[in-house]
Design an enzyme around this catalytic site. Sequence first.
Site, PDB file in Angstrom:
ATOM      1  N   PHE A 281       0.820  -1.210   0.000  1.00 23.84           N
ATOM      2  CA  PHE A 281       0.000   0.000   0.000  1.00 23.84           C
ATOM      3  C   PHE A 281       0.858   1.265   0.000  1.00 23.84           C
ATOM      4  CE2 PHE A 281      -4.270  -1.740   1.848  1.00 23.84           C
ATOM      5  CZ  PHE A 281      -4.415  -2.549   0.734  1.00 23.84           C
TER       6      PHE A 281
ATOM      7  N   HIS B 104       5.627 -15.405  -3.432  1.00 25.93           N
ATOM      8  CA  HIS B 104       5.439 -15.470  -4.892  1.00 25.93           C
ATOM      9  C   HIS B 104       6.332 -16.508  -5.585  1.00 25.93           C
ATOM     10  CE1 HIS B 104       8.817 -12.756  -4.351  1.00 25.93           C
ATOM     11  NE2 HIS B 104       8.042 -11.707  -4.101  1.00 25.93           N
TER      12      HIS B 104
ATOM     13  N   ASP C 243       0.504 -10.021  -4.342  1.00 22.15           N
ATOM     14  CA  ASP C 243       1.668  -9.159  -4.564  1.00 22.15           C
ATOM     15  C   ASP C 243       1.228  -7.876  -5.284  1.00 22.15           C
ATOM     16  OD1 ASP C 243       4.218  -8.175  -4.484  1.00 22.15           O
ATOM     17  OD2 ASP C 243       5.053  -9.523  -5.997  1.00 22.15           O
TER      18      ASP C 243
END
Length: 439
Positions: free
Chosen positions: A70, A252, A323
Amino acid sequence: MKDLLLIHNARLVDCEQDVKDGAMLIRGGKIEGMLTKAAAKKLMQDESVGVYDAHGCVVMPSFIDMHAHFRDPGLTQKEDIESGSRAAAAGGFGTVVLMPNTNPVVSSLKMAEENDIKAKNIGLCQVIQSVSITKDFDGKTVSHIDGLKAKTVPIITEDGHEVMDSAVMLEAMKKAAKKNLIVSCHCEDPFLAEAARPLRKQALDALAQGKKAKAASLLHEADVLLALAEDSATFRNIRLAEEAGCHLHLCHVSTGQCIAEVRRAKASGLAVTCEITPHHIGLSGDKEQNVFHIVNPPLRSEVDRVCLIQALLDGTADVIATDHAPHTEQDKASGSPGFSGLETAFAVCNTVLVRENGMSLSQLSRIMSKRPAHLLGLDDRGSLTSGNRADLVVVDPDEEWVVHGQEFASKGKYTPLEGKKLTGSIVATFFNGAMVFQQ
């Protein structure tokens, strides 16, 4: 908002059930329980009860994302807590774990709590702010881990790059084991990654000159190095975690070789979990030639993509994580890796895993809601169990739509899915029993 909310005419799905034409009662922001048709019909006559007609759509526990950015503090031109929270709500997410690679780096309990409180005041989703493995990403100082509390900060991570010094990483992992913290690793050998960086820059320059074939060739060369970087760092981190006795979570994961390493680690009884992103199962580096799709780790080969899908189907991979990495248009044009992903996550997973590969919606709910809730110690969410928080998402798994990044709630409008048709939409999102998004 009324204290009682009746949701009816719904297909109720979580990791353990799939009930057609169901109804449920929400009281004070918590799930009170499922209702019979007769009981639901009777409640509809009570003016003190709010009523939501799902019109046959699927009601599921809202999704939980273990990996998002963010950009707050310091990089809020890309995203901030409010715009990120709106993107989360629009994507059906009720809980989001934020990465610490901000400016300044989030390296303390106090800084983490500040972001958690910002999100709480906005009230669209819950934010869990992770903290860096080394203080300020200096690569050597880990004493700040002693001041963390697992209940507030369940995850430490150096996301964006790797802790280069193995001795430092081992010390951090031992501290994390004592405090019951998850060590979430962006597995990437920094020297191989550095060797790939100029190749990516040359690819951008070639594209600017209209040399698409050369750009694609340079990008492929970079991606080979980055596959080696991920594979070698994954092996190292699993071995260090084994020695430290900590819970290792691999960010990831994108190569078939890494999936094989995870299988071996789990078969050996190690506390190793991993996440896979929607874009790594939805897109193939063999087919996507747009150099602006740059992301770390890169989009891999079709062989790798198939391995990732199989890992989600057979349970080797634990969770879907977005992600979500928004950038300004200028930063993206300059080669910044990553793109927005919260608002397309369900549609990609529904399209690829459910419709194309036979996963049930209950299985999808497990990897997008229940399993991440369990890993994060969030015992009050992730399923439609009585007493759980009413963090819910209403989805239409059959609606087709075309992705347009300019319509995103996120500040980051770039998506490699631009113009692509997906199946599965977010109809509404409830957070603590209150509707925070509606299509």
